[in-house]
Design a protein around this motif. Sequence first.
Motif, mmCIF file in Angstrom:
data_model
loop_
_atom_site.group_PDB
_atom_site.id
_atom_site.type_symbol
_atom_site.label_atom_id
_atom_site.label_comp_id
_atom_site.label_asym_id
_atom_site.label_seq_id
_atom_site.Cartn_x
_atom_site.Cartn_y
_atom_site.Cartn_z
ATOM 1 N N GLN A 136 14.425 2.452 16.776
ATOM 2 C CA GLN A 136 13.556 1.313 16.446
ATOM 3 C C GLN A 136 12.088 1.724 16.447
ATOM 4 N N ASP A 137 11.711 2.612 17.383
ATOM 5 C CA ASP A 137 10.324 3.107 17.398
ATOM 6 C C ASP A 137 10.001 3.803 16.073
ATOM 7 N N ALA A 138 10.931 4.629 15.583
ATOM 8 C CA ALA A 138 10.715 5.344 14.319
ATOM 9 C C ALA A 138 10.665 4.361 13.151
ATOM 10 N N ILE A 139 11.536 3.380 13.162
ATOM 11 C CA ILE A 139 11.540 2.373 12.088
ATOM 12 C C ILE A 139 10.208 1.616 12.067
ATOM 13 N N ASP A 140 9.711 1.263 13.253
ATOM 14 C CA ASP A 140 8.427 0.546 13.321
ATOM 15 C C ASP A 140 7.286 1.391 12.749
ATOM 16 N N GLU A 141 7.287 2.680 13.065
ATOM 17 C CA GLU A 141 6.217 3.540 12.537
ATOM 18 C C GLU A 141 6.363 3.724 11.027
ATOM 19 N N LEU A 142 7.593 3.864 10.559
ATOM 20 C CA LEU A 142 7.818 3.949 9.104
ATOM 21 C C LEU A 142 7.313 2.676 8.418
ATOM 22 N N ALA A 143 7.586 1.536 9.029
ATOM 23 C CA ALA A 143 7.103 0.273 8.464
ATOM 24 C C ALA A 143 5.574 0.254 8.409
ATOM 25 N N ASP A 144 4.932 0.736 9.462
ATOM 26 C CA ASP A 144 3.460 0.784 9.464
ATOM 27 C C ASP A 144 2.943 1.640 8.301
ATOM 28 N N ILE A 145 3.597 2.789 8.091
ATOM 29 C CA ILE A 145 3.192 3.679 6.983
ATOM 30 C C ILE A 145 3.325 2.940 5.650
ATOM 31 N N ILE A 146 4.446 2.298 5.457
ATOM 32 C CA ILE A 146 4.700 1.592 4.192
ATOM 33 C C ILE A 146 3.723 0.430 4.020
ATOM 34 N N ILE A 147 3.448 -0.279 5.101
ATOM 35 C CA ILE A 147 2.503 -1.403 5.034
ATOM 36 C C ILE A 147 1.124 -0.916 4.590
ATOM 37 N N TYR A 148 0.651 0.189 5.179
ATOM 38 C CA TYR A 148 -0.661 0.703 4.768
ATOM 39 C C TYR A 148 -0.625 1.239 3.342
ATOM 40 N N ALA A 149 0.508 1.835 2.941
ATOM 41 C CA ALA A 149 0.624 2.299 1.551
ATOM 42 C C ALA A 149 0.547 1.109 0.590
ATOM 43 N N ILE A 150 1.208 0.038 0.959
ATOM 44 C CA ILE A 150 1.162 -1.171 0.124
ATOM 45 C C ILE A 150 -0.251 -1.760 0.121
ATOM 46 N N ALA A 151 -0.896 -1.793 1.286
ATOM 47 C CA ALA A 151 -2.267 -2.318 1.350
ATOM 48 C C ALA A 151 -3.207 -1.481 0.476
ATOM 49 N N PHE A 152 -2.989 -0.159 0.473
ATOM 50 C CA PHE A 152 -3.794 0.729 -0.377
ATOM 51 C C PHE A 152 -3.572 0.387 -1.848
ATOM 52 N N ALA A 153 -2.310 0.181 -2.201
ATOM 53 C CA ALA A 153 -1.979 -0.181 -3.587
ATOM 54 C C ALA A 153 -2.587 -1.530 -3.947
ATOM 55 N N ASN A 154 -2.483 -2.493 -3.048
ATOM 56 C CA ASN A 154 -3.045 -3.820 -3.316
ATOM 57 C C ASN A 154 -4.559 -3.744 -3.532
ATOM 58 N N LYS A 155 -5.226 -3.059 -2.639
ATOM 59 C CA LYS A 155 -6.688 -3.003 -2.696
ATOM 60 C C LYS A 155 -7.189 -2.310 -3.957
ATOM 61 N N ASN A 156 -6.393 -1.350 -4.442
ATOM 62 C CA ASN A 156 -6.836 -0.516 -5.571
ATOM 63 C C ASN A 156 -6.074 -0.788 -6.870
ATOM 64 N N ASN A 157 -5.407 -1.943 -6.909
ATOM 65 C CA ASN A 157 -4.683 -2.352 -8.124
ATOM 66 C C ASN A 157 -3.758 -1.253 -8.654
ATOM 67 N N ILE A 158 -2.940 -0.738 -7.768
ATOM 68 C CA ILE A 158 -1.981 0.310 -8.142
ATOM 69 C C ILE A 158 -0.597 -0.304 -8.256
ATOM 70 N N ASP A 159 0.043 -0.083 -9.389
ATOM 71 C CA ASP A 159 1.430 -0.513 -9.582
ATOM 72 C C ASP A 159 2.333 0.541 -8.941
ATOM 73 N N ILE A 160 2.953 0.184 -7.835
ATOM 74 C CA ILE A 160 3.726 1.156 -7.055
ATOM 75 C C ILE A 160 4.923 1.675 -7.857
ATOM 76 N N SER A 161 5.608 0.813 -8.538
ATOM 77 C CA SER A 161 6.783 1.246 -9.312
ATOM 78 C C SER A 161 6.392 2.261 -10.375
ATOM 79 N N LYS A 162 5.295 1.972 -11.072
ATOM 80 C CA LYS A 162 4.820 2.896 -12.102
ATOM 81 C C LYS A 162 4.369 4.216 -11.470
ATOM 82 N N ALA A 163 3.644 4.120 -10.346
ATOM 83 C CA ALA A 163 3.140 5.331 -9.688
ATOM 84 C C ALA A 163 4.299 6.225 -9.225
ATOM 85 N N VAL A 164 5.307 5.622 -8.591
ATOM 86 C CA VAL A 164 6.426 6.423 -8.073
ATOM 87 C C VAL A 164 7.241 7.011 -9.218
#
Length: 115
Positions: free
Chosen positions: A67-95
């Motif tokens: 669960q500790d690892a899952i929580d940290e993975l979630a934090d990483i993904i949340i910040y990645a999403i926040a980065f995409a949101n702030k910079n108008n990045i389409d995650i599906s297209k980028a990946v």
Amino acid sequence: MIDKDNTINSLKNIVQDFVDEREWSQFHNAKNLSMALAIEASELMDIFKWDTPKSCEQKMSNKESRQDAIDELADIIIYAIAFANKNNIDISKAVSKKMIKNRIKYPTDKFKGNF
Ligand SMILES: [Mg+2]
């Protein structure tokens, strides 16, 4: 809420709502968000620091450390999403575009089973 029932867009909205409710967008820029993402990646790495491959497997089988690892993975993904949101990045297209680049960079005839 599970992967098969959600879209990346729904996760982007959840993260943006959280940020907007707290008026944190003012603190979100490429530097701060990329640093926060790296810090969360470090927190994930810290869970496995000095572990052997076998002890990593054991930690991922243990309810609490998993669960500790899952929580940290979630934090990483949340910040990645926040980065995409702030910079108008389409995650599906980028990946999908980056995976095309990765397939060209690492062709299977040269890299299958090798680094
Ligand atoms: Mg964290």
